[in-house]
Write a protein that holds these residues in place. Structure first.
Motif, PDB file in Angstrom:
ATOM      1  N   LYS A  78      -2.291 -10.161   5.798  1.00 57.81           N
ATOM      2  CA  LYS A  78      -3.700 -10.142   6.283  1.00 57.81           C
ATOM      3  C   LYS A  78      -4.467 -11.232   5.476  1.00 57.81           C
ATOM      4  O   LYS A  78      -4.745 -10.988   4.495  1.00 57.81           O
ATOM      5  CB  LYS A  78      -4.039  -8.708   6.130  1.00 57.81           C
ATOM      6  N   GLU A  79      -4.818 -12.203   6.467  1.00 58.37           N
ATOM      7  CA  GLU A  79      -5.465 -13.371   5.758  1.00 58.37           C
ATOM      8  C   GLU A  79      -4.854 -13.803   4.854  1.00 58.37           C
ATOM      9  O   GLU A  79      -3.633 -14.128   4.905  1.00 58.37           O
ATOM     10  CB  GLU A  79      -6.986 -12.912   5.720  1.00 58.37           C
ATOM     11  N   THR A  87      -4.138  -0.970   0.728  1.00 61.08           N
ATOM     12  CA  THR A  87      -5.102  -2.051  -0.097  1.00 61.08           C
ATOM     13  C   THR A  87      -5.495  -3.039   1.123  1.00 61.08           C
ATOM     14  O   THR A  87      -6.503  -3.802   1.010  1.00 61.08           O
ATOM     15  CB  THR A  87      -4.389  -2.467  -1.181  1.00 61.08           C
ATOM     16  N   LEU A  88      -4.802  -2.993   2.061  1.00 60.20           N
ATOM     17  CA  LEU A  88      -5.165  -4.204   3.026  1.00 60.20           C
ATOM     18  C   LEU A  88      -6.304  -3.741   3.871  1.00 60.20           C
ATOM     19  O   LEU A  88      -7.216  -4.673   4.093  1.00 60.20           O
ATOM     20  CB  LEU A  88      -3.932  -4.258   4.217  1.00 60.20           C
ATOM     21  N   ALA A  89      -6.555  -2.537   3.855  1.00 57.97           N
ATOM     22  CA  ALA A  89      -7.987  -2.196   4.434  1.00 57.97           C
ATOM     23  C   ALA A  89      -8.165  -3.001   5.759  1.00 57.97           C
ATOM     24  O   ALA A  89      -9.108  -3.486   6.081  1.00 57.97           O
ATOM     25  CB  ALA A  89      -9.123  -2.272   3.529  1.00 57.97           C
ATOM     26  N   ALA A  90      -7.199  -2.274   6.574  1.00 49.75           N
ATOM     27  CA  ALA A  90      -7.067  -3.175   7.846  1.00 49.75           C
ATOM     28  C   ALA A  90      -8.044  -2.673   8.892  1.00 49.75           C
ATOM     29  O   ALA A  90      -7.484  -1.694   9.374  1.00 49.75           O
ATOM     30  CB  ALA A  90      -5.688  -3.429   8.388  1.00 49.75           C
ATOM     31  N   GLU A  91      -9.033  -3.059   9.443  1.00 53.90           N
ATOM     32  CA  GLU A  91      -9.927  -2.253  10.309  1.00 53.90           C
ATOM     33  C   GLU A  91      -9.604  -2.487  11.832  1.00 53.90           C
ATOM     34  O   GLU A  91      -8.680  -3.482  12.147  1.00 53.90           O
ATOM     35  CB  GLU A  91     -11.289  -2.731  10.141  1.00 53.90           C
ATOM     36  N   SER A 103      -8.438  -5.903  13.570  1.00 54.34           N
ATOM     37  CA  SER A 103      -8.286  -7.018  12.681  1.00 54.34           C
ATOM     38  C   SER A 103      -6.802  -7.299  12.900  1.00 54.34           C
ATOM     39  O   SER A 103      -5.903  -6.539  13.896  1.00 54.34           O
ATOM     40  CB  SER A 103      -8.417  -6.669  11.198  1.00 54.34           C
ATOM     41  N   GLU A 104      -6.365  -8.511  12.802  1.00 50.89           N
ATOM     42  CA  GLU A 104      -4.987  -8.946  12.787  1.00 50.89           C
ATOM     43  C   GLU A 104      -4.016  -9.139  11.846  1.00 50.89           C
ATOM     44  O   GLU A 104      -4.550  -9.460  10.524  1.00 50.89           O
ATOM     45  CB  GLU A 104      -5.150 -10.700  13.318  1.00 50.89           C
ATOM     46  N   LEU A 122     -11.517   4.598   1.633  1.00 50.57           N
ATOM     47  CA  LEU A 122     -10.938   3.524   2.450  1.00 50.57           C
ATOM     48  C   LEU A 122     -11.423   3.709   3.938  1.00 50.57           C
ATOM     49  O   LEU A 122     -11.574   2.728   4.632  1.00 50.57           O
ATOM     50  CB  LEU A 122      -9.357   3.955   2.584  1.00 50.57           C
ATOM     51  N   LEU A 178     -13.141   0.702   6.049  1.00 47.98           N
ATOM     52  CA  LEU A 178     -12.722   0.618   7.408  1.00 47.98           C
ATOM     53  C   LEU A 178     -13.726   0.489   8.533  1.00 47.98           C
ATOM     54  O   LEU A 178     -13.792  -0.409   9.488  1.00 47.98           O
ATOM     55  CB  LEU A 178     -11.457   1.230   7.748  1.00 47.98           C
ATOM     56  N   LYS A 232     -16.386  -2.484   8.133  1.00 46.62           N
ATOM     57  CA  LYS A 232     -15.469  -3.659   8.334  1.00 46.62           C
ATOM     58  C   LYS A 232     -15.599  -3.933   9.981  1.00 46.62           C
ATOM     59  O   LYS A 232     -15.684  -4.928  10.647  1.00 46.62           O
ATOM     60  CB  LYS A 232     -14.211  -3.918   7.914  1.00 46.62           C
ATOM     61  N   ARG A 263     -16.988  -6.627  12.222  1.00 42.03           N
ATOM     62  CA  ARG A 263     -16.474  -7.599  13.130  1.00 42.03           C
ATOM     63  C   ARG A 263     -17.097  -7.358  14.612  1.00 42.03           C
ATOM     64  O   ARG A 263     -17.063  -8.481  15.333  1.00 42.03           O
ATOM     65  CB  ARG A 263     -14.992  -6.941  13.143  1.00 42.03           C
TER      66      ARG A 263
END
Lengths: 88, 321
Positions: free
Chosen positions: A37-38, A52-56, A59-60, B302, B306, B309, B313
């Protein structure tokens, strides 16, 4: 090695439950599995790594699998994302 | 149904309850089958509805002074009416002297009559506690029991998985062994206790070495006689197909004698230091008791992150349009 780009489509993003599903699914395969991620790259079989990525939402991510069963791994993981991990 | 003979009760507890036998020793053959006690005051007064005669009857100052206030004939009848019931045992407290006919009638009816020097209150409570232990549901299971930072850890798993070695490892690190191999568990008011069935001391078998005496080897601080059981840890060989807990949000529970305690399935593999993990389990259990759940705290952080963020976005996309 296969690469596949996916977008997070479940509203809550990749919180603990989806992260666990990904790690458990990926751990069944022998191939190495990384998620990017990024500028962050983590081991997709590590729960702390994935969280840990905390991918919201929105997001890609880039999924990278490398090994004998890489196709099956990527297929199952991609399906998890598409199914929104059974969430909204 | 559980039971204990009056003879055994007297033999094991005569010191603790300062007991002496008034009737002849043959009467001690009777069995106690209830963990509850009764004060037979109303029965002496002639009221026999709901007279709990199957329980140990406790005579305190109230009963004795009532009986002594009666005329000799009434006293005799009153005592006789009570003693025709199949009473397991009568204990008079404070070493009070009994009406003469009491001893005679108790011998006649072969009802054991004991005297305790304790006060009624003291005897009542100690005796209830003791009988509670005697009559509590219990079973023995294959495993080890340890005290790790005050947390009672019941270690289970198949034979040869390394329970004893793990217990030894913990003892060597300064924790306490309660028992190895066979744990006697009993439940009391929703709390589980574990103890050893072996009366010879804290011996354990180490594969390839034989028997060792843990108390002799590591000292008295390394052993305990009894411990409340808080957590069960089941050691199991590592299996790729097994779903091991990864975050720790959902606790698993196990039912032992009707009491639920958390259980942790711990995969073991060669070279893995299980003792350290068990210490971590114990400390995490304490933290949870104090209201701090690391898994919850982390996942909540977390989730917040999320959401923040995702909002940012969304805002930046709308702003860009």
């Amino acid at each position: 090695m296969i690469r596949k780009t996916i977008v997070i489509v479940n509203k809550l993003g990749m919180h603990a439950r989806p992260a666990t599903l990904i790690v458990k699914a990926a751990s069944k395969y022998r191939s190495d599995f990384r998620i990017i991620k990024e500028d962050m790259e983590i081991n997709g079989k590590s729960i702390m790594g994935v969280m840990t990525l905390a991918a919201e939402y929105g997001s890609e991510l880039e999924l990278v699998a490398d090994g004998v069963d890489e196709e099956f791994l990527i297929k199952e993981i991609a399906e998890l994302f598409v199914s929104k991990f059974g969430e909204e | 149904m559980k039971k204990i003979s009056v003879e055994e009760f007297y033999r094991t507890k005569k010191k603790d309850f300062s007991l002496s036998v008034i009737t002849n020793p043959k009467t001690l053959e009777k069995d106690i089958t209830s963990q509850y006690l009764n004060r037979p005051g109303l029965a002496f007064a002639g009221y026999f509805e709901r007279f709990a005669y199957k329980r140990i009857q406790i005579l305190g100052e109230t009963e004795i002074s009532y009986l002594q206030s009666l005329k000799e004939e009434d006293q005799y009848n009153s005592i006789k009416e009570v003693l025709v019931y199949d009473i397991p045992c009568i204990i008079v407290t404070k070493g009070l002297s009994l009406p003469q006919q009491m001893e005679f009638l108790a011998n006649e009816m072969t009802i054991p009559l004991l005297s305790s020097r304790l006060t009624t209150d003291k005897l009542y409570h100690s005796l209830r506690k003791y009988l509670g232990e005697v009559f509590s549901p219990s079973k023995t299971i294959h495993g080890s029991l340890l005290d790790v930072f005050g947390v009672g850890i019941l270690l289970t798993g198949k034979s040869g998985i390394g329970k004893s070695e793990c217990a030894l490892d913990l003892v060597e690190r300064g924790r306490c062994l309660v028992t190895d191999d066979v744990v006697k568990i009993f439940a009391q008011e929703d709390v589980l206790f574990g103890t050893s069935t072996n009366e010879y001391g804290h011996f354990m078998e180490v594969r390839g070495v034989g028997l060792i005496d843990v108390e002799k080897m590591f000292g008295i601080q390394a052993v305990r006689k009894q411990k409340r059981i808080d957590v069960q840890i089941e050691l199991m060989p590592w299996k790729d197909t097994m779903d091991y807990e990864r975050i720790g949000l959902g606790d698993n529970f196990v039912d032992i004698l009707g009491v639920k305690i958390p259980i942790i399935y711990l995969p073991v593999s060669p070279g893995k230091n299980v003792a350290v993990v068990i210490e971590v389990v114990a400390m995490n259990h304490i933290l949870k008791l104090y209201g701090y759940d690391a898994a919850k705290v982390y996942t909540q952080k977390l989730q917040k992150d999320l959401q923040k963020k995702a909002k940012l976005r969304h805002a930046s996309i709308e702003g860009g349009e």
